[in-house]
Scaffold this active site. Structure first.
Site, short mmCIF file in Angstrom:
data_model
loop_
_atom_site.label_atom_id
_atom_site.label_comp_id
_atom_site.label_asym_id
_atom_site.label_seq_id
_atom_site.Cartn_x
_atom_site.Cartn_y
_atom_site.Cartn_z
CD GLU A 105 -0.79 0.54 6.17
OE1 GLU A 105 -1.37 1.17 5.28
OE2 GLU A 105 -1.23 0.50 7.33
CG HIS B 160 -1.84 1.11 1.37
ND1 HIS B 160 -2.25 1.61 2.58
CD2 HIS B 160 -2.44 1.87 0.44
CE1 HIS B 160 -3.06 2.63 2.39
NE2 HIS B 160 -3.18 2.81 1.09
CG ASN C 86 -5.98 4.83 4.85
OD1 ASN C 86 -5.36 5.89 4.93
ND2 ASN C 86 -6.09 4.16 3.73
P1 NAD Z 1 -7.18 5.90 -10.74
O1 NAD Z 1 -8.63 5.91 -11.05
O2 NAD Z 1 -6.40 7.15 -10.86
O3 NAD Z 1 -6.44 4.79 -11.62
C1 NAD Z 1 -6.93 3.52 -11.89
C2 NAD Z 1 -6.43 3.12 -13.25
O4 NAD Z 1 -6.72 1.74 -13.46
C3 NAD Z 1 -7.10 3.89 -14.39
O5 NAD Z 1 -6.10 4.44 -15.23
C4 NAD Z 1 -7.89 2.82 -15.11
O6 NAD Z 1 -7.99 3.05 -16.51
C5 NAD Z 1 -7.10 1.57 -14.81
N1 NAD Z 1 -7.86 0.35 -14.93
C6 NAD Z 1 -9.12 0.10 -14.50
N2 NAD Z 1 -9.47 -1.14 -14.81
C7 NAD Z 1 -8.43 -1.72 -15.45
C8 NAD Z 1 -8.19 -3.00 -16.02
N3 NAD Z 1 -9.11 -3.95 -15.97
N4 NAD Z 1 -7.00 -3.23 -16.59
C9 NAD Z 1 -6.06 -2.28 -16.64
N5 NAD Z 1 -6.24 -1.05 -16.12
C10 NAD Z 1 -7.40 -0.78 -15.54
O7 NAD Z 1 -7.07 5.31 -9.26
P2 NAD Z 1 -5.89 5.44 -8.20
O8 NAD Z 1 -6.17 6.61 -7.33
O9 NAD Z 1 -4.59 5.37 -8.91
O10 NAD Z 1 -6.11 4.14 -7.32
C11 NAD Z 1 -5.75 2.87 -7.76
C12 NAD Z 1 -5.72 1.91 -6.60
O11 NAD Z 1 -4.83 2.41 -5.59
C13 NAD Z 1 -7.04 1.70 -5.89
O12 NAD Z 1 -7.12 0.38 -5.46
C14 NAD Z 1 -6.97 2.64 -4.71
O13 NAD Z 1 -7.75 2.24 -3.62
C15 NAD Z 1 -5.51 2.52 -4.36
N6 NAD Z 1 -4.95 3.65 -3.61
C16 NAD Z 1 -5.26 4.93 -3.92
C17 NAD Z 1 -4.70 5.97 -3.22
C18 NAD Z 1 -5.02 7.40 -3.56
O14 NAD Z 1 -4.66 8.29 -2.78
N7 NAD Z 1 -5.63 7.68 -4.70
C19 NAD Z 1 -3.81 5.71 -2.17
C20 NAD Z 1 -3.48 4.39 -1.88
C21 NAD Z 1 -4.07 3.37 -2.61
#
Ligand code: NAD
Length: 731
Positions: A474, A462, A512
């Site tokens: 994490e 994470h 979190n």
């Molecule tokens: P985001 O929406 O910016 O990015 C997700 C990406 O995944 C998009 O570009 C999308 O096109 C792609 N995607 C979706 N389905 C797909 C598939 N089947 N194959 C390939 N690509 C695919 O989201 P994010 O903020 O980058 O978050 C991504 C993950 O990280 C989530 O699980 C989220 O919980 C986790 N996360 C986010 C944060 C944050 O602060 N945003 C922090 C820690 C963890």
């Protein structure tokens, strides 16, 4: 084996070489300091020695003082640890002053042997304070070298004369970013600033220093000359006066009064500037001792230096062979995936970055390009380095490119179904032996692992946003996660030079889990009619980087609503945060989603600049006539977090209090001056902490109930570090 050796060459130059054989970078210990002292005595007394060069046997000069030494000296001090620290500090001053005076006549400044420092590379902390006591500092032209005094960043200040000498050499104004912010510079910049004297090609370093020593140079330091005036003016000079007024305001503004080191540093500089040099050193030593005796400094050193380093070196790594990553697959090139691809490629790892469309994958790669371009503009990155890093990232939609990957990090949408499908598609290419990690922030790892053909190799890694800036990672073990997967995750985090904590799987993991109650407590107070400005300022005055309302604006109010709904669905009737949701959902109904919508608990201008707290809030939640006192608000905000940390320890989510403290500071900026939640509770003492919990529970509700572990510790007279120190892992 000794850390320093001295060899006198045919020209009569004694070259003292520092080389701690057991470490990759030199650090100063009590023993090595005593040995250096002997070698200096011998060289000064030897008529065959005309001058001295102090250098290093490594490609760096030194990383600083071994901070374990300071902790040991304090502990050995028995009833009077302050005296023991003061005596040790003064012994250091005596040796460095001996180098500086180099056998000169005290009154006439006649005689003495020139002493030069020759720095092949990085020189930090006492690794710069020792050269500052020499008569001339030569550094190799090594742009990667970092020169400076970063002590303030671990809660102390330069206490081996660095504070007094730098201010006397450069003036208080010029020295202040170096001392108060711990700013480091490469050799050329350090020379331009006047911290060091010469930058020479690496292969001429020793010869240049020797030639200078043999050139009969003037060696009396300006502050040992009659009529010395401090550059920029001493405090009683009009210009100097302005410096100190400004610095004092700046220190209070930046530290909110909770970090003792910055204030003590400024006092040492101010008071030292009013008296002769040797008295100034004594004043520096007193303030240094004062800071070392402050529980905040010991806690910061323990968490931010000793324990952070232990975790980075793999304190909790299972004993399996090296699992260094050679080829990484990143699934999802959004905000997180793009960031993860960058940090990995920047650390030399081949990366395949996959998204649903080629355009999205390319956009993810362009994120690295943007960061590298910024680096080029700031002269921190060369065009060649940019090409190398970008060359390591393949942006594609083709899963076949994942062949040969030994680690996958999945960062697609936060959706169980989407993640399960991606897991299956990836494993069809990589096979079950490749370690598969998810970057989920809310979904249970054990559940997600069900989509894998090999849950032993499934793990949570994470990251925090923005990935290139946030240093904590994490690592989350699912029920079936095996040792190789943990080692792989730890080795990967080490490769990208971040700090890991390893936790067990439970709702919101560790960081979190603790930060949500902080935000919720802030919002709850809004509903009660506590002035939002009081809530925000109380948080900052206790060392939180952002108030809870600003934090929820930054992370977005709709995310808060989404998390609240999911938590309520999972907890049913036991859900305790209805009062919070009322405010949060109302804000969302108003379309105030936080910074991204340029409206939230704060008001923003069209460009998105935060203006101030949103006045409209008062119409819906009028401020109560009687406002709580500052400490009550601060205790509500801090206890909301630290009690969750204790519960995480009780539940076995955390298994090491060091990870709880380091993770809290690096993960969500928990009041760094405290050393982390467990260090803070130790400072309060368990009996007082329980007393406060009881009072808060009575006034505000059951969420402040003292956990059984804390109550038991209060009864037994235990502290967290006392109880778990010998075997922190046994927590
Ligand atoms: P985001 O929406 O910016 O990015 C997700 C990406 O995944 C998009 O570009 C999308 O096109 C792609 N995607 C979706 N389905 C797909 C598939 N089947 N194959 C390939 N690509 C695919 O989201 P994010 O903020 O980058 O978050 C991504 C993950 O990280 C989530 O699980 C989220 O919980 C986790 N996360 C986010 C944060 C944050 O602060 N945003 C922090 C820690 C963890």
């Amino acid at each position: 084996m000794t850390d320093f050796t001295s060899v006198t060459d045919a020209d009569g130059v004694a070259v003292i070489t520092w080389d701690v054989k057991t470490k990759s970078m030199n650090v100063m210990s009590r023993e090595s300091m005593a040995h250096l002292n002997d070698l200096i005595d011998a060289a000064l007394a030897d008529p065959a020695v005309k001058g001295i060069v102090i250098t290093s046997g490594k490609d760096s000069f030194a990383g600083g003082m071994d901070l374990n030494t300071l902790a040991k000296i304090r502990d050995e001090g028995g009833d009077d640890p302050a005296q023991s620290l003061f005596d040790f500090t003064m012994a250091g001053h005596k040796m460095l002053r001996k180098i500086e005076r180099a056998g000169m006549e005290p009154k006439t400044n006649k005689g003495g042997k020139p002493i030069a420092a020759a720095l092949p590379g990085t020189a930090l902390g006492i690794g710069l304070e020792l050269p500052l006591a020499c008569h001339r500092i030569f550094a190799a032209d090594n742009p990667k070298a970092r020169i400076g005094l970063p002590e303030i960043l671990v809660g102390i200040f330069p206490g081996a004369g660095g504070t007094t000498r730098l201010v006397r050499k450069m003036g208080a104004m010029a020295a202040s970013p170096l001392l108060l912010e711990g700013k480091l510079n490469d050799p050329k910049k350090a020379k331009a600033l006047g911290v060091i004297d010469e930058v020479v090609p690496a292969d001429e370093l020793l010869s240049a220093a020797k030639a200078w020593v043999l050139s009969s140079p003037a060696i009396v330091k300006p502050w040992d000359e009659k009529g010395y005036k401090m550059p920029g003016g001493a405090p009683y000079h009009p210009a100097g006066f302005m410096t100190f007024v400004g610095a004092s305001a700046m220190v209070n503004g930046q530290t909110q009064g909770v970090y003792p080191a910055a204030k003590a540093l400024l006092s040492a500089v101010y008071e030292g500037a009013l008296v002769p040099f040797d008295t100034a050193l004594k004043i520096e030593a007193r303030w240094f001792t004062h800071v070392l005796m402050n529980p905040s400094s010991s806690a910061m050193i323990r968490s931010l230096f000793i324990n952070k380093e232990a975790l980075e070196k793999g304190a909790n790594r299972p004993a399996v062979p090296d699992q260094k990553v050679t080829k990484l697959g990143v699934l999802g090139a959004g905000m997180m995936g793009a960031g993860i691809a960058y940090v990995a490629a920047n650390a030399g790892i081949e990366v395949v970055l996959i998204d649903a469309t080629q355009e999205a994958a390319e956009r993810g790669r362009a994120h690295s390009e943007a960061i590298l371009d910024k680096g080029i503009a700031r002269k921190k990155v060369t065009p060649e380095k940019k090409a190398q890093v970008l060359g390591r990232i393949t942006a594609t939609t083709d899963y076949a490119a994942l062949q040969g990957c030994d680690l996958i990090v999945e960062a697609v949408f936060e959706d169980v179904g989407v993640k399960a499908e991606v897991t299956k598609n990836v494993q069809a290419v990589t096979g079950p032996d490749c370690i598969f990690a998810t970057n989920t922030s809310t979904l249970p790892i054990t559940e997600l692992a069900k989509a894998s053909t090999n849950p032993t190799n499934f793990i949570g890694i994470h990251f925090f946003s923005p990935v290139d800036k946030m240093n904590l990672v994490e690592i989350i073990k699912g029920e079936k996660t095996g040792e190789v997967a943990v080692a792989k995750a730890l080795d990967f985090v080490r490769q990208i030079r971040k700090t890991p904590i390893v936790v067990n799987d439970a709702r919101f993991f560790y960081a979190n889990r603790c930060i949500i109650p902080y935000i919720n407590e802030g919002i709850r107070m809004v509903a009660e009619g506590v002035a939002p400005a009081l809530i925000e300022n109380a948080a900052k005055l206790v060392g939180m980087p952002l108030g809870p309302l600003q934090l929820v604006d930054e992370t977005s109010i709709d995310l808060g609503v989404k998390i609240a709904k999911a938590t309520k669905a999972a907890m049913g009737d036991a859900y305790p945060d209805g009062a919070v949701d009322e405010v949060l959902f109302w804000m969302a109904d108003q379309g105030r989603m936080g910074r991204k919508s340029k409206s939230g608990f704060y008001a923003y201008d069209e460009k998105g600049t935060r203006l101030g707290l949103w006045e409209g809030l008062a119409a819906k939640y009028p401020q109560a006539k009687d406002q709580p006192d500052l400490t009550t608000v601060q205790h509500r905000l801090l206890f909301a977090q630290v009690l969750e940390a204790v519960r995480a320890l009780e539940d076995g989510v955390l298994t090491d209090i060091r990870e709880g403290d380091v993770g809290a500071i690096l993960g969500w900026g928990f009041a760094p001056w405290s050393g982390g939640p467990f260090s803070w509770l130790d400072m309060l003492g368990a009996p007082y902490a329980v007393e406060r919990c009881d009072a808060l529970t009575e006034a505000f509700g059951a969420r402040f109930t003292a956990p059984a572990l804390l109550r038991e510790m209060a009864e037994n007279g235990d502290g967290f570090y006392g109880r778990f120190a010998a075997t922190p892992k046994a927590a």
